[in-house]
Write a protein that holds these residues in place. Structure first.
Motif, PDB file in Angstrom:
ATOM      1  N   ALA A 297       0.802  -1.201  -0.053  1.00  0.00           N
ATOM      2  CA  ALA A 297      -0.136  -0.122  -0.030  1.00  0.00           C
ATOM      3  C   ALA A 297       1.074   1.214   0.000  1.00  0.00           C
ATOM      4  CB  ALA A 297      -0.933  -0.158   1.154  1.00  0.00           C
ATOM      5  N   GLY A 298       2.122   1.143   0.003  1.00  0.00           N
ATOM      6  CA  GLY A 298       3.088   2.234   0.119  1.00  0.00           C
ATOM      7  C   GLY A 298       3.157   2.941   1.286  1.00  0.00           C
ATOM      8  N   SER A 299       2.438   2.278   2.424  1.00  0.00           N
ATOM      9  CA  SER A 299       2.639   2.943   3.697  1.00  0.00           C
ATOM     10  C   SER A 299       4.156   3.515   4.293  1.00  0.00           C
ATOM     11  CB  SER A 299       2.002   2.118   4.703  1.00  0.00           C
ATOM     12  OG  SER A 299       1.987   3.021   6.086  1.00  0.00           O
ATOM     13  N   PRO A 300       4.093   4.854   4.785  1.00  0.00           N
ATOM     14  CA  PRO A 300       5.455   5.136   5.074  1.00  0.00           C
ATOM     15  C   PRO A 300       6.011   4.629   6.384  1.00  0.00           C
ATOM     16  CG  PRO A 300       3.560   6.975   5.407  1.00  0.00           C
ATOM     17  CD  PRO A 300       3.063   5.781   4.857  1.00  0.00           C
ATOM     18  N   VAL A 301       4.957   3.809   7.149  1.00  0.00           N
ATOM     19  CA  VAL A 301       5.388   3.424   8.454  1.00  0.00           C
ATOM     20  C   VAL A 301       6.210   2.136   8.325  1.00  0.00           C
ATOM     21  CG1 VAL A 301       3.238   4.376   9.691  1.00  0.00           C
ATOM     22  CG2 VAL A 301       3.308   1.945   8.729  1.00  0.00           C
ATOM     23  N   VAL A 302       6.332   1.782   7.225  1.00  0.00           N
ATOM     24  CA  VAL A 302       7.119   0.411   6.859  1.00  0.00           C
ATOM     25  C   VAL A 302       8.440   0.763   6.279  1.00  0.00           C
ATOM     26  CG1 VAL A 302       5.114  -1.135   6.743  1.00  0.00           C
ATOM     27  CG2 VAL A 302       5.822   0.079   4.648  1.00  0.00           C
ATOM     28  N   SER A 303       8.931   2.049   6.339  1.00  0.00           N
ATOM     29  CA  SER A 303      10.322   2.481   5.843  1.00  0.00           C
ATOM     30  C   SER A 303      11.225   1.401   6.214  1.00  0.00           C
ATOM     31  CB  SER A 303      10.408   3.723   5.812  1.00  0.00           C
ATOM     32  OG  SER A 303      10.360   4.116   7.304  1.00  0.00           O
ATOM     33  N   ASP A 304      11.334   1.093   7.479  1.00  0.00           N
ATOM     34  CA  ASP A 304      12.542   0.265   7.768  1.00  0.00           C
ATOM     35  C   ASP A 304      12.388  -1.129   7.397  1.00  0.00           C
ATOM     36  OD1 ASP A 304      14.656  -0.116   9.821  1.00  0.00           O
ATOM     37  OD2 ASP A 304      13.119  -1.500  10.889  1.00  0.00           O
ATOM     38  N   LEU A 305      11.322  -1.527   7.477  1.00  0.00           N
ATOM     39  CA  LEU A 305      11.292  -3.012   6.638  1.00  0.00           C
ATOM     40  C   LEU A 305      11.372  -2.950   5.333  1.00  0.00           C
ATOM     41  CD1 LEU A 305       7.899  -4.414   8.412  1.00  0.00           C
ATOM     42  CD2 LEU A 305      10.291  -4.948   9.094  1.00  0.00           C
ATOM     43  N   PHE A 306      11.019  -1.802   4.601  1.00  0.00           N
ATOM     44  CA  PHE A 306      11.521  -1.675   3.023  1.00  0.00           C
ATOM     45  C   PHE A 306      13.127  -1.724   2.983  1.00  0.00           C
ATOM     46  CE2 PHE A 306       7.549  -0.080   1.002  1.00  0.00           C
ATOM     47  CZ  PHE A 306       7.556  -1.015   0.210  1.00  0.00           C
ATOM     48  N   ASP A 307      13.570  -0.914   3.909  1.00  0.00           N
ATOM     49  CA  ASP A 307      14.959  -0.934   3.669  1.00  0.00           C
ATOM     50  C   ASP A 307      15.664  -2.317   3.904  1.00  0.00           C
ATOM     51  OD1 ASP A 307      15.057   1.642   3.402  1.00  0.00           O
ATOM     52  OD2 ASP A 307      15.167   2.452   5.373  1.00  0.00           O
ATOM     53  N   ARG A 308      15.153  -3.016   4.867  1.00  0.00           N
ATOM     54  CA  ARG A 308      15.745  -4.559   5.192  1.00  0.00           C
ATOM     55  C   ARG A 308      15.564  -5.386   3.997  1.00  0.00           C
ATOM     56  NH1 ARG A 308      16.458  -5.160  11.186  1.00  0.00           N
ATOM     57  NH2 ARG A 308      16.009  -3.168  12.048  1.00  0.00           N
ATOM     58  N   VAL A 309      14.534  -5.328   3.157  1.00  0.00           N
ATOM     59  CA  VAL A 309      14.756  -6.076   2.181  1.00  0.00           C
ATOM     60  C   VAL A 309      14.870  -5.610   0.883  1.00  0.00           C
ATOM     61  CG1 VAL A 309      12.964  -7.639   3.197  1.00  0.00           C
ATOM     62  CG2 VAL A 309      12.023  -5.864   1.831  1.00  0.00           C
ATOM     63  N   GLY A 310      15.504  -4.381   0.869  1.00  0.00           N
ATOM     64  CA  GLY A 310      15.792  -3.712  -0.482  1.00  0.00           C
ATOM     65  C   GLY A 310      14.728  -3.307  -1.220  1.00  0.00           C
ATOM     66  N   GLY A 311      13.553  -2.924  -0.880  1.00  0.00           N
ATOM     67  CA  GLY A 311      12.316  -2.567  -1.671  1.00  0.00           C
ATOM     68  C   GLY A 311      11.548  -3.744  -1.952  1.00  0.00           C
ATOM     69  N   ARG A 312      11.786  -4.905  -1.505  1.00  0.00           N
ATOM     70  CA  ARG A 312      11.313  -6.114  -2.202  1.00  0.00           C
ATOM     71  C   ARG A 312      10.254  -6.943  -1.233  1.00  0.00           C
ATOM     72  NH1 ARG A 312      13.541  -8.491  -6.771  1.00  0.00           N
ATOM     73  NH2 ARG A 312      12.993 -10.533  -5.835  1.00  0.00           N
ATOM     74  N   PRO A 313       9.134  -6.301  -1.114  1.00  0.00           N
ATOM     75  CA  PRO A 313       8.100  -7.211  -0.117  1.00  0.00           C
ATOM     76  C   PRO A 313       8.182  -8.377   0.037  1.00  0.00           C
ATOM     77  CG  PRO A 313       7.199  -5.294  -1.422  1.00  0.00           C
ATOM     78  CD  PRO A 313       8.619  -5.317  -2.022  1.00  0.00           C
ATOM     79  N   GLU A 314       8.337  -9.291  -1.351  1.00  0.00           N
ATOM     80  CA  GLU A 314       8.402 -10.413  -1.275  1.00  0.00           C
ATOM     81  C   GLU A 314       9.644 -11.260  -0.480  1.00  0.00           C
ATOM     82  OE1 GLU A 314      10.238  -9.074  -5.170  1.00  0.00           O
ATOM     83  OE2 GLU A 314       8.719  -8.472  -3.957  1.00  0.00           O
ATOM     84  N   ASP A 315      10.559 -10.274  -0.412  1.00  0.00           N
ATOM     85  CA  ASP A 315      11.762 -10.979   0.389  1.00  0.00           C
ATOM     86  C   ASP A 315      11.791 -11.018   2.090  1.00  0.00           C
ATOM     87  OD1 ASP A 315      12.862 -11.628  -1.941  1.00  0.00           O
ATOM     88  OD2 ASP A 315      14.358  -9.868  -1.872  1.00  0.00           O
TER      89      ASP A 315
END
Length: 325
Positions: free
Chosen positions: A202-220
């Motif tokens: 959904a592009g929520s800003p609250v998950v920015s840390d998790l995005f960084d941890r997977v290099g922007g790949r939610p499937e990982d």
């Protein structure tokens, strides 16, 4: 105790067979492991792997081995010989004890892996001294086991302990089992990852840390990554674990109403979150418990034996039953 007979425990998952030589105090004296083809279509492949593990362990010890215990991820019939159904393997009404018995010259006992794990925690882990124990394993889904009056409760058909498929939300999220609203859709590793990925998609800003941890790949994204983020203080990861914990506590309260144990042991990969998960679970349990304020309250504790609980419990159950005759 040192001269008590040894047993071999085998823990079978979807992609691996782990084995160990276990003494009567629950100590693993030797270990080995084999990978198996993912979702192999051939029961023979897994059986060959089990035999290879047993042969290696037998060759590596000069002490007598009394029996082999096998913990399998699936439905095991009450005869403790037949795997009725294994979701990650090709076993369907597989006569496993008979198939292995012609190749391994030792008594063989087959059990569900969660039954083996709860027995190990009862004998050697977080449930020592507790006669009425329930274990809830939070992994990809939810499994569990029950010890009452010092005995593993397997049920009439051997399928007791499938707690993950209790319905907690009528017409809720569809489960892989085909039903809706199963507990494991709200309190498991899959549920944790699903909720985080939904926010990421959904592009929520609250998950920015998790995005960084997977290099922007939610499937990982994985459950351990969410737990790591929570331990590092990420507010969203902590919130997600708290929600999983809340659902865990709700389901445990239902189990308390049915089984009235003295202790719940929480195992599986998600339990690595410790009090980030168990704190909210205890709070929800107290709020949801039938007769709260007027009855003794079961303890909710983390499992102690980790990934070796299955093979330790399988070995000890096999030793116990072989000695009983």
């Amino acid at each position: 105790m040192a001269d008590a007979p040894l047993a071999i425990g085998i823990d079978i998952g979807g992609t691996k067979v782990a084995g160990g030589v276990v003494d009567a105090a629950g100590r693993v004296l030797a270990r080995t492991r084999r990978d198996t083809p993912h979702r192999s279509t051939s029961p023979r492949v897994v059986e060959d792997t089990i035999v290879s593990v047993v042969e290696e362990l037998l060759a590596g010890t000069d002490r007598a081995i009394l029996a082999v215990g096998i913990g399998a991820a699936g439905f095991v019939a009450a005869d403790r010989a037949t795997v009725v159904f294994a979701p990650h393997l090709s076993w369907r009404n597989e006569p496993l004890r008979e198939s292995l018995g012609s190749r391994v010259a030792l008594p063989i006992f087959v059990d569900n892996d969660a039954n083996a794990a709860v027995w190990a925690e009862h004998r050697f882990g977080a449930g020592r001294g507790e006669t009425h124990l329930v274990m809830v394993n939070l992994g990809t889904g939810i499994g569990g086991g029950v010890v009452l009056d010092g005995r593993v409760i397997r049920g009439r058909y051997g399928i007791a302990g499938e707690f993950g498929h209790m319905q907690v939300v009528p017409d809720g999220i569809r489960c892989e089992c085909g039903n809706r609203g199963c507990w494991e859709q709200y309190a498991s590793g899959n549920a944790l990852v699903r909720e985080a990925q939904a926010l990421m998609s959904a592009g929520s800003p609250v998950v920015s840390d998790l995005f960084d941890r997977v290099g922007g790949r939610p499937e990982d994204l994985t459950g351990p990554l969410v737990t790591e983020a929570a331990r590092d203080g990420d507010p969203l990861a902590r919130e997600l674990l708290s929600e999983i914990g809340r659902w865990l506590g709700i389901g445990i309260a239902d189990l308390a109403a049915a089984l009235d144990p003295g202790t719940f042991v929480i195992g599986g990969g998600v339990s690595a979150a410790g009090d980030l998960l168990l704190g909210p679970a205890r709070e929800a349990f107290r709020r949801q418990l039938t007769g709260r304020g007027y009855r003794p309250e079961a303890a909710i504790v983390a499992a102690e034996l980790g990934n070796e609980a299955g093979l330790v419990g399988a070995a000890d159950l096999a030793r116990t039953d072989a000695l009983a005759g």
